[in-house]
Write a protein that holds these residues in place. Structure first.
Motif, short mmCIF file in Angstrom:
data_model
loop_
_atom_site.label_atom_id
_atom_site.label_comp_id
_atom_site.label_asym_id
_atom_site.label_seq_id
_atom_site.Cartn_x
_atom_site.Cartn_y
_atom_site.Cartn_z
N PRO A 198 0.84 -1.21 0.00
CA PRO A 198 0.00 0.00 0.00
C PRO A 198 0.87 1.26 0.00
CG PRO A 198 0.08 -0.98 2.19
CD PRO A 198 0.91 -1.86 1.31
N LYS A 199 0.25 2.38 -0.28
CA LYS A 199 1.00 3.64 -0.22
C LYS A 199 1.54 3.86 1.18
CE LYS A 199 -1.16 6.03 -4.03
NZ LYS A 199 -2.15 7.02 -4.46
N GLY A 200 2.76 4.35 1.27
CA GLY A 200 3.38 4.57 2.58
C GLY A 200 3.83 6.00 2.73
N ALA A 201 5.09 6.19 3.19
CA ALA A 201 5.63 7.54 3.42
C ALA A 201 5.44 8.39 2.18
CB ALA A 201 7.11 7.46 3.79
N GLY A 202 5.05 9.66 2.37
CA GLY A 202 4.87 10.58 1.26
C GLY A 202 3.71 10.20 0.36
N ASN A 203 2.84 9.29 0.84
CA ASN A 203 1.70 8.80 0.06
C ASN A 203 2.16 8.12 -1.25
OD1 ASN A 203 -1.06 8.39 0.00
ND2 ASN A 203 -1.42 10.18 -1.32
N GLU A 204 3.35 7.47 -1.19
CA GLU A 204 3.90 6.80 -2.36
C GLU A 204 4.11 5.31 -2.07
OE1 GLU A 204 7.53 8.89 -3.28
OE2 GLU A 204 6.43 10.36 -4.49
N ILE A 205 4.14 4.51 -3.13
CA ILE A 205 4.44 3.08 -2.96
C ILE A 205 5.96 2.96 -2.78
CG2 ILE A 205 4.35 0.80 -4.05
CD1 ILE A 205 1.80 1.88 -5.54
N GLN A 206 6.36 2.53 -1.60
CA GLN A 206 7.77 2.55 -1.22
C GLN A 206 8.42 1.18 -1.40
OE1 GLN A 206 9.43 5.19 -0.60
NE2 GLN A 206 7.86 6.71 -0.11
N LEU A 207 9.59 1.17 -2.03
CA LEU A 207 10.37 -0.07 -2.14
C LEU A 207 10.74 -0.57 -0.74
CD1 LEU A 207 11.88 -2.12 -3.91
CD2 LEU A 207 13.80 -0.51 -4.04
N THR A 208 11.04 0.37 0.14
CA THR A 208 11.38 0.03 1.53
C THR A 208 10.29 -0.84 2.18
OG1 THR A 208 12.64 2.06 1.77
CG2 THR A 208 11.82 1.08 3.81
N ASP A 209 9.02 -0.51 1.93
CA ASP A 209 7.92 -1.25 2.56
C ASP A 209 7.84 -2.69 2.01
OD1 ASP A 209 7.39 1.01 3.99
OD2 ASP A 209 5.72 1.67 2.74
N ALA A 210 8.11 -2.85 0.71
CA ALA A 210 8.11 -4.21 0.14
C ALA A 210 9.27 -5.01 0.71
CB ALA A 210 8.20 -4.12 -1.38
N ILE A 211 10.42 -4.36 0.92
CA ILE A 211 11.58 -5.05 1.51
C ILE A 211 11.25 -5.46 2.95
CG2 ILE A 211 14.00 -4.78 2.24
CD1 ILE A 211 14.30 -2.85 -0.22
N ALA A 212 10.54 -4.60 3.67
CA ALA A 212 10.12 -4.94 5.04
C ALA A 212 9.22 -6.18 5.04
CB ALA A 212 9.42 -3.74 5.68
N MET A 213 8.36 -6.29 4.02
CA MET A 213 7.49 -7.48 3.91
C MET A 213 8.32 -8.72 3.61
SD MET A 213 4.05 -6.96 1.78
CE MET A 213 3.85 -5.34 1.17
N LEU A 214 9.28 -8.57 2.69
CA LEU A 214 10.16 -9.69 2.32
C LEU A 214 10.89 -10.22 3.55
CD1 LEU A 214 11.52 -11.28 -0.11
CD2 LEU A 214 13.32 -9.53 -0.03
N GLN A 215 11.31 -9.27 4.37
CA GLN A 215 12.12 -9.59 5.54
C GLN A 215 11.32 -10.36 6.60
OE1 GLN A 215 12.33 -6.81 8.36
NE2 GLN A 215 13.58 -8.28 9.50
N GLN A 216 9.98 -10.35 6.47
CA GLN A 216 9.18 -11.15 7.42
C GLN A 216 9.23 -12.64 7.11
OE1 GLN A 216 5.36 -9.21 7.41
NE2 GLN A 216 6.29 -7.41 8.34
#
Ligand code: G1P
Length: 291
Positions: A224-242
């Protein structure tokens, strides 16, 4: 094997105005070539064979730069300017291809990477953000080391460097139990995009070099949209890391943020003094100005 690299170049470069008003910020010259060439060279030095530009309609000059220009080549040939001819035809080695795909809307870095999904297919890949130039301080560049580590342990590699505590809110920041030595990787506990100063898990910032598994594309589709109301690569990496190990790789080289004016000037100085033809005279010029 990591042979593909995504370079998101669709951003408008507002930090670099007015220079970037009518030319892409990636085409702004560092010494005698556009900034983007340094990033492509870094990727090629690490064994990348396909550069995937995720681009925008206003940025055709980037694609043109990596294409042949027969009119120019013919003119240089007629004028017997063979050194220049060699230089412009060897910007990328023959075994490297440069392809491009458009990012139709500015929905964030994660979205830009996702735009390359069909080109990447089932291959794992690297991502290089072109604002930051990474200058190698040893023979092997940092991306090469990240790819080697990826091949050894099959864990995504995220390049990081320490930044002052008051600047953490400008970057992706990783959470690690112990800080890796330079040139080493360490399993991450987490990663967060632009945390508030004082609420950051560390001061290790994401530099803009990643080695990622193909499956990150599926995660990006769900991000989903994250910081800055943008789709963040960081957030997908956080999901991968789970579900699997993701490692922070602490870089050895030196970074220059060419998205900022002072970072750009610093890059010109550093690359200028090391230029094989201009370096000597350029150093003399700097000494003269310092008086
Ligand atoms: C992007 C990334 C961020 C990273 C930064 C490096 O942010 O989202 O995690 O630290 O690049 O330059 P941006 O600079 O596009 O806001």
């Amino acid at each position: 094997m990591i042979k593909k690299a995504i370079l998101p170049v669709a951003g408008l470069g507002t930090r670099f105005l007015p220079a970037s008003k009518s030319i892409p910020k990636e085409m702004v010259t560092v010494v005698d070539r556009p900034a983007i060439e340094y990033v492509v060279r870094e990727a090629v030095a690490a064994g990348i064979e396909q550069i995937i530009l995720v681009t925008h309609s206003s940025k055709a000059s980037i694609e043109n730069y990596f294409d042949r220009n027969f009119e120019l080549e013919t003119t240089l040939e007629h004028k017997k300017k063979f050194d220049l001819l060699k230089e412009i035809t060897e910007i990328v080695p023959a075994h490297v291809s440069v392809v491009s795909v458009r990012q139709p809307q500015p929905l964030g870095l994660g979205h830009a990477v996702l735009c390359a999904k069909s080109i990447v297919g089932t291959d794992d890949f690297a991502v290089l953000l072109p604002d930051v130039l990474v200058k190698a301080t040893s023979e092997q560049n940092d991306l090469t080391r990240m790819i080697q580590r990826y091949n050894e342990v099959s864990a995504a590699q995220i390049m990081v460097e320490a930044v002052p505590d008051d600047l953490v809110d400008q970057y992706g920041i990783v959470d690690v139990a112990t800080i890796p030595e330079e040139g080493q990787s360490q399993i991450m506990q987490g990663i967060v995009e632009k945390p508030a100063v004082g609420a950051s898990p560390s001061n290790l910032s994401v530099v803009g070099r990643y080695v990622l598994p193909a499956k990150i594309m599926q995660l990006l589709e769900q991000t989903p949209k994250g910081a800055g109301n943008e789709i963040q690569l960081t957030d997908a990496i956080a999901m991968l890391q789970q579900t699997e190990n993701v490692e922070a790789y602490r870089m050895q080289g030196q970074t220059f943020d060419c998205g900022s004016k002072l970072g750009y000037l610093k890059a010109v100085l550093h690359y200028g003094v090391e230029h094989p033809k201009l370096g000597g005279d350029f150093k003399a010029l700097i000494r003269e100005l310092a008086l």
